[in-house]
Design a protein around this motif. Structure first.
Motif, PDB file in Angstrom:
ATOM      1  N   VAL A   2       1.978   1.660  -3.546  1.00 20.12           N
ATOM      2  CA  VAL A   2       0.858   2.051  -4.423  1.00 20.12           C
ATOM      3  C   VAL A   2       0.524   3.533  -4.226  1.00 20.12           C
ATOM      4  N   VAL A   3       0.508   3.976  -2.984  1.00 22.17           N
ATOM      5  CA  VAL A   3       0.090   5.363  -2.722  1.00 22.17           C
ATOM      6  C   VAL A   3       1.223   6.351  -2.983  1.00 22.17           C
ATOM      7  N   PHE A   4       2.414   6.052  -2.475  1.00 25.14           N
ATOM      8  CA  PHE A   4       3.486   7.063  -2.537  1.00 25.14           C
ATOM      9  C   PHE A   4       4.423   6.911  -3.734  1.00 25.14           C
ATOM     10  N   GLY A   5       4.294   5.821  -4.471  1.00 27.45           N
ATOM     11  CA  GLY A   5       5.158   5.632  -5.633  1.00 27.45           C
ATOM     12  C   GLY A   5       4.840   6.644  -6.729  1.00 27.45           C
ATOM     13  N   TYR A  18       4.267   6.972 -10.523  1.00 25.84           N
ATOM     14  CA  TYR A  18       3.990   6.200 -11.733  1.00 25.84           C
ATOM     15  C   TYR A  18       2.691   6.711 -12.336  1.00 25.84           C
ATOM     16  N   GLY A  19       2.352   6.164 -13.473  1.00 21.41           N
ATOM     17  CA  GLY A  19       1.069   6.503 -14.090  1.00 21.41           C
ATOM     18  C   GLY A  19       1.166   7.669 -15.045  1.00 21.41           C
ATOM     19  N   MET A  72       0.831  -1.215   0.000  1.00 21.57           N
ATOM     20  CA  MET A  72       0.000   0.000   0.000  1.00 21.57           C
ATOM     21  C   MET A  72       0.865   1.265   0.000  1.00 21.57           C
TER      22      MET A  72
END
Lengths: 369, 522
Positions: free
Chosen positions: B503-506, B508-509, B500
């Protein structure tokens, strides 16, 4: 002795091996709960900023049937007041419109609507005929974030995605909005569990006035042909309406700019004639409707404010009630109770907005003095 | 396929499932097929390059192996010493020729790929002509630098009879193309890796959890720290004003953090993935920033590359007849301080020049090699000379000396590593000059314009502290002991929280240009 030891070992092993799957399942459950819990926190709530993003979700909160559905972009959700249609003519209607909604998005919204109800009339704003591709990822997000999952949504996303987007980020919006952790505001916590309605049956009310001074220069285009994909989806919308026994009406809202070119108008007229459809270009009917862009627009002629929207709705309502003999829902006790509440909310918001705008106006005059 | 992409994680998950479901004797085949598939995904040029390297190295090392076998046979069969020595010399020459062919083929491909752009330009090929050759070579073959070096090392070992050549071509190919190691290494040795690769592995839950946690730690370093600071670095790259005065040193500091978190994060991902398959890889980093001199730093940073150059280039060079003659002559000519060690220093300099060229064929990498070589020689020299004095030995035992040495090494490494960021040595010198003499704009204003918010700077600082703490705990092995003692549920929960956090602090996208690993380009 050895036998006892091996028995004890195998017992221990079985305890360990049974613990692992339970631990694994609990951990997976925790992961899923925390993922969706954090996702709910980080996705935009569209309650105080970019409230257009909340519009697609407003439809699912409706508890009544709609005889008329309006499809389109901001020329629909800013310019038509379903409350006026009901108050003056007893027409039950809803605006299924979002920001820069393309023709194919309108088609898939309509497809979804038909899975819930069968309206008698579908009014389509044809201003999106000029858009042959999705405007941007930001608009896609506004249009899909609050749409319920269905095959229509799936296909609408597929048809709308820009090059950089991934379908997975629509399935799991946390993958798109994860970076909002540094922009969280009180809105994200206040509307974590539920979000109140921001529109009045799809209508976004604006009571401020920003008059039209001068019309921007008309841009000459190299090509006035509408993209093929728009005609393709216009055909599909017509077929969908026909297959459900709904009548399709085409309209152009009376926004005076961006300029609605004659060549465009001609193409729509030809299409309407060829397909036996009614087409209303309300720009030509501005005087009949009584729209005055010095008082009836909140952004210098691009969109109508509540004064203009009520005038236009009153005009459209007359056409609909006279020509299509829609039932007067004011006589329906169930619908009328719900509309009474809607009217009260509408009037309350109007008076609040009016008071706020007048306060702002007097403040700005004081500052000038 | 980017190691931080969801595609890669799914790929690993699928391969892992098949790996433990199929019969144990088929596990290595699963790894081979998945590795070939992994290479295939990066384009036809990658497949062609790896097939050629694999086939050529296999064929020629088998020939060397046959000569080795004949050699040992003749030791017993031939009666006279003269016959044996004549035959042995002939075979030695043949083996050398074969080895030269292997090294030549591999290096030729390596250099051709390194010089790909000027070569294509020389052949008047560009993307406008849309030629077949251009399209074929438009992407670099995946993992070329790593498997070319592995192939050369393997051939040298076979020639030196360290171990016999692998008879199974498919198994040999697996050694070269084992998919987790194709993006950022490490450069694996044949014996330790293949012992684990070809062996059947039972499913081990604890091993899997540990591997997963290591993978997540790598993703943490890469996506939260490296990729976030990379945004700032790119803004600074595009604006000369942001590389002047104090800002130059901030730029250098950001780069060394990005480089470390990017490279060691990539290695953590790879080591994590391979350990989930029950395969233990050689570590590539050993807390490099605790080093007290440059020579020690390079023994702790990219260990497998340093080890490869040490064993396959440095030792043969320093022990070559030429170098030994040179050392003898120098001893005769002069008895000055350096002369007895000169051949070692010279070999060191050559090795560093070659390592520089391995990174890229341009003036900045040549300078990078020479500077590092000189610094390593200097630290070797001072270490051996100054420790002859008692007063110096007592100073080296103080904590202050250690801290100062660590700080000085860090500064030197930070300055030299920055050569990567410039197109030429001249550009680097000009920027360095600006760092000493230039007037920087307000540092706080500049930091706020680098594309990162205050909360992101705080996050990065917090993560760096966490990385240091984790490093200390891992070094003392307390983390490993503690993790083993945890209940399975708690271990899963730690993994969940780590997922998590990423997912939250990475970073990307959409809106972020997914950064390939910096070391992937080498």
């Amino acid at each position: 002795m050895q036998h006892n030891l091996s028995m004890a070992n195998s017992k221990k092993m079985s305890i360990v091996s049974s613990k692992v799957p339970i631990g694994f399942l609990l951990a997976m459950l925790y992961l899923v709960i925390s993922f969706f819990g954090i996702q709910q926190l980080l996705v935009p709530k569209y309650q105080t900023k970019l409230i257009e993003g909340a519009l697609p979700g407003e439809y699912y909160k409706e508890k009544i049937r709609h005889d008329v559905i309006f499809l389109g972009d901001c020329e629909i959700y800013s310019n038509i007041s379903p409350i006026t249609l009901y108050r003056q003519y007893g027409i039950s209607s809803f605006l299924r419109a979002t920001s820069s909604q393309t023709l194919w998005q309108s088609y898939y919204f309509l497809e979804e609507i038909f899975s819930y109800e069968t309206p008698q009339i579908v009014v389509l704003s044809i201003s999106a005929m000029t858009e042959g591709s999705a405007v941007s990822e930001a608009y896609n997000r506004l249009n899909f974030d609050n749409m319920r999952w269905s095959s229509s949504k799936y296909r609408s996303i597929k048809a709308s995605m820009t090059e950089q987007e991934t379908y997975l980020s629509y399935l799991l919006p946390l993958l798109r909005y994860h970076s909002r952790w540094s922009q969280l505001s009180s809105e994200d916590f206040s509307y974590y569990f539920s979000s109140p309605e921001v529109s009045h049956s799809g209508y976004l009310m604006r009571s401020d006035i920003n008059p039209l001074d001068t019309l921007p220069a008309v841009r000459v285009l190299a090509d006035y042909e509408f993209p093929d994909i728009c005609f393709e989806y216009l055909d599909r919308i017509k077929q969908l309406c026909d297959s459900h026994g709904a009548r399709l009406i085409l309209m152009k809202a009376p926004s005076v700019y961006p300029h609605w070119h004659e060549q465009w108008d001609l193409q729509i007229r030809e299409y309407a004639d060829a397909n036996n459809l009614f087409y209303y270009n309300f720009i030509e009917l501005n005087d009949d409707i009584g729209i005055d862009m010095s008082t009836d627009s909140y952004d210098m002629g691009l969109h109508l404010n509540i004064y203009g929207a009520e005038k236009l709705s009153s005009y459209i309502g007359l056409i609909l009630s006279v020509q299509y003999q829609l039932p007067d829902c004011r006589n329906d006790p169930y619908i009328s109770v719900i509309y009474d509440k809607k009217i009260a909310d509408y009037d309350l918001m109007f008076s609040e907005q009016k008071r706020e705008w007048e306060a702002d106006k007097s403040l700005s005059i004081d500052k000038k003095d | 396929m980017n190691l931080t992409s969801i595609g890669f994680i799914l790929f690993v998950a699928i391969v892992l499932t098949i790996y433990y479901v199929v019969g144990k004797h088929l596990q290595w085949m699963v790894l081979l097929l998945s590795s070939v598939g992994f290479i295939g995904l990066s384009g036809p040029f990658s497949v062609i390059a790896v097939s050629f390297v694999s086939a050529a190295t296999y064929g020629l090392t088998m020939a060397i192996d046959r000569i080795n076998a004949q050699d040992s046979l003749s030791q017993t069969q031939l009666s006279t010493v003269t016959d044996r020595s004549v035959l042995s010399a002939r075979r030695h020459t043949r083996k050398n020729l074969l080895l030269t062919a292997i090294v030549g083929i591999n290096l030729l491909i390596f250099i051709a790929v390194r010089l790909r752009d000027p070569l294509l330009l020389g052949l008047h090929l560009n993307n406008e002509t849309d030629s077949m050759l251009y399209r074929l070579t438009s992407t670099l073959p995946l993992g070329l630098s790593f498997y070319v070096f592995q192939a050369i090392g393997y051939a040298i070992d076979v020639k030196n009879k360290k171990y016999p050549a692998e008879r199974n071509f498919l198994k040999f190919t697996l050694y070269l193309v084992f998919f987790p190691c194709l993006t950022v290494g490490p450069i694996n040795r044949f014996e330790p890796l293949t012992a684990a690769l070809y062996q059947p592995h039972c499913f081990d839950g604890l091993q899997l959890q540990k591997g997963l946690l290591r993978l997540l730690y790598g993703l943490f370093k890469k996506t939260i720290v490296a990729d976030r600071l990379l945004i700032a670095l790119r803004v600074m790259d595009s604006n000369q004003e942001l590389q002047t005065g104090w800002l130059f040193w901030i730029y250098a500091l950001i780069y060394i953090i990005v480089l470390y978190c990017d490279f060691s994060g990539g290695i953590d991902i790879i080591v994590g993935v391979t350990s989930m398959f029950g395969i233990k890889l050689e570590e590539n980093f050993l807390y490099p920033f605790y080093s007290k001199n440059i020579a020690e730093f390079w023994r702790r940073w990219h260990i497998t590359l340093g080890g490869w150059f040490r064993d396959y280039v440095y030792y043969p060079l320093v022990l070559s007849s030429f170098m030994l003659r040179f050392a003898k002559r120098m001893k005769k000519i002069s008895k000055i301080l350096l002369s007895s060690q000169l051949h070692i220093y010279l070999s060191t300099l050559v090795i560093w020049l070659l390592i520089g060229l391995w990174h890229g064929i341009s003036s900045n990498y040549i300078a990078w090699g020479i500077i590092n070589g000189v610094l390593v020689i200097f630290s070797m020299y001072t270490d051996s000379r100054l420790k002859q004095y008692g007063w110096f030995r007592s100073i080296t035992k103080t904590k202050l000396y250690n801290y100062c040495s660590i700080a000085l090494t860090f500064i030197l490494v930070t300055i030299t590593m920055l050569l990567d960021r410039f197109g030429s040595f001249r550009e680097y010198l000009s920027a360095l000059h600006g760092g000493f003499t230039g007037q920087s704009i307000d540092v706080l204003d500049a930091l706020s314009s680098l594309g990162l918010s205050l909360s992101e700077y705080i996050l990065v600082a917090f993560c760096l502290i966490l990385i240091i703490i984790i490093g200390i705990l891992v070094r003392r092995e307390t983390l490993d002991r503690w993790f083993k003692k945890c209940s399975p549920l708690l271990r899963f929960l730690i993994i969940d929280v780590s997922v998590m956090v990423i997912v939250v602090f990475g970073v990307y996208g959409i809106g972020f240009d997914a950064a390939q690993f910096i070391y992937g380009q080498f």
